[in-house]
Design a protein around this motif. Sequence first.
Motif, mmCIF file in Angstrom:
data_model
loop_
_atom_site.group_PDB
_atom_site.id
_atom_site.type_symbol
_atom_site.label_atom_id
_atom_site.label_comp_id
_atom_site.label_asym_id
_atom_site.label_seq_id
_atom_site.Cartn_x
_atom_site.Cartn_y
_atom_site.Cartn_z
ATOM 1 N N ASP A 232 -45.470 70.513 46.802
ATOM 2 C CA ASP A 232 -44.667 71.315 45.878
ATOM 3 C C ASP A 232 -45.397 72.605 45.491
ATOM 4 O OD1 ASP A 232 -42.311 69.731 45.558
ATOM 5 O OD2 ASP A 232 -43.451 68.338 44.303
ATOM 6 N N SER A 233 -46.321 73.046 46.341
ATOM 7 C CA SER A 233 -47.111 74.264 46.102
ATOM 8 C C SER A 233 -47.956 74.182 44.833
ATOM 9 C CB SER A 233 -46.210 75.499 46.046
ATOM 10 O OG SER A 233 -45.568 75.687 47.282
ATOM 11 N N LEU A 234 -48.311 72.984 44.417
ATOM 12 C CA LEU A 234 -49.106 72.855 43.200
ATOM 13 C C LEU A 234 -50.507 73.423 43.382
ATOM 14 C CD1 LEU A 234 -47.982 69.328 41.961
ATOM 15 C CD2 LEU A 234 -47.234 71.577 41.146
ATOM 16 N N GLY A 235 -51.091 73.263 44.573
ATOM 17 C CA GLY A 235 -52.400 73.864 44.836
ATOM 18 C C GLY A 235 -52.349 75.373 44.668
ATOM 19 N N LYS A 236 -51.315 75.990 45.205
ATOM 20 C CA LYS A 236 -51.144 77.440 45.055
ATOM 21 C C LYS A 236 -50.977 77.822 43.595
ATOM 22 C CE LYS A 236 -48.937 78.480 49.452
ATOM 23 N NZ LYS A 236 -47.722 79.010 50.093
ATOM 24 N N ARG A 237 -50.230 77.033 42.883
ATOM 25 C CA ARG A 237 -49.985 77.339 41.470
ATOM 26 C C ARG A 237 -51.255 77.191 40.640
ATOM 27 N NH1 ARG A 237 -44.653 74.039 40.173
ATOM 28 N NH2 ARG A 237 -44.968 74.949 38.105
ATOM 29 N N ILE A 238 -52.086 76.200 40.981
ATOM 30 C CA ILE A 238 -53.384 76.041 40.304
ATOM 31 C C ILE A 238 -54.236 77.290 40.525
ATOM 32 C CG2 ILE A 238 -55.601 74.825 40.399
ATOM 33 C CD1 ILE A 238 -53.993 72.244 40.991
ATOM 34 N N LEU A 239 -54.349 77.704 41.792
ATOM 35 C CA LEU A 239 -55.182 78.860 42.102
ATOM 36 C C LEU A 239 -54.616 80.146 41.524
ATOM 37 C CD1 LEU A 239 -56.284 78.060 45.752
ATOM 38 C CD2 LEU A 239 -57.516 77.648 43.611
ATOM 39 N N GLN A 240 -53.315 80.273 41.495
ATOM 40 C CA GLN A 240 -52.695 81.464 40.905
ATOM 41 C C GLN A 240 -53.102 81.599 39.440
ATOM 42 O OE1 GLN A 240 -50.715 83.817 42.522
ATOM 43 N NE2 GLN A 240 -50.811 84.988 40.622
ATOM 44 N N LEU A 241 -52.983 80.503 38.688
ATOM 45 C CA LEU A 241 -53.343 80.553 37.277
ATOM 46 C C LEU A 241 -54.847 80.717 37.093
ATOM 47 C CD1 LEU A 241 -52.588 80.417 34.303
ATOM 48 C CD2 LEU A 241 -52.603 77.923 34.478
ATOM 49 N N MET A 242 -55.629 79.993 37.872
ATOM 50 C CA MET A 242 -57.081 80.041 37.721
ATOM 51 C C MET A 242 -57.645 81.414 38.073
ATOM 52 S SD MET A 242 -59.998 78.567 36.979
ATOM 53 C CE MET A 242 -59.930 76.780 37.062
ATOM 54 N N ILE A 243 -57.195 81.963 39.200
ATOM 55 C CA ILE A 243 -57.821 83.182 39.717
ATOM 56 C C ILE A 243 -57.010 84.430 39.392
ATOM 57 C CG2 ILE A 243 -58.577 84.369 41.809
ATOM 58 C CD1 ILE A 243 -59.128 81.537 42.987
ATOM 59 N N GLU A 244 -55.839 84.537 39.939
ATOM 60 C CA GLU A 244 -55.056 85.780 39.840
ATOM 61 C C GLU A 244 -54.542 86.072 38.438
ATOM 62 O OE1 GLU A 244 -54.930 88.045 42.129
ATOM 63 O OE2 GLU A 244 -55.979 86.820 43.589
#
Length: 138
Positions: free
Chosen positions: A85-97
């Motif tokens: 469900d793109s949760l990994g992407k969402r984690i990195l988006q919030l953490m980094i970007e």
Amino acid sequence: MQYEIDDDPSRIQPDAVWEWLSTEAYWGRQRSREDVMTQIANAWRVVGVYRADTGAQVGFARAVSDGVTFAYLADVFVIDGHRGDSLGKRILQLMIEDGPGRDFRWVLFTGDAHGLYEQFGFSAPDATAMVRPARSPS
């Protein structure tokens, strides 16, 4: 399924993080529960993923940083059954970007998910990077 993702340290469920890291992570299983609790407590930032219906934690990441120019990303995971469900992407988006370290130099050590991390600018180290491997306790 719906999920909530945020960087509120008070929402982290240490038991859920410990359970996954101590049984599923190929990295860092040598850490004790106390070690992991200390790492969570001393993290510069944490991001958690929670089921919207139950509040159960199903994903996590932490970062260590000097708060000025450098950050180390660690312990990124999404529990089986919640992947896709793109949760990994969402984690990195919030953490980094979307976080305060957006323009920092970020590093991580990983044996998998290279394609995910490359989407956030990670690449093989350049000639300026050196690593001192961990030593086994004497």
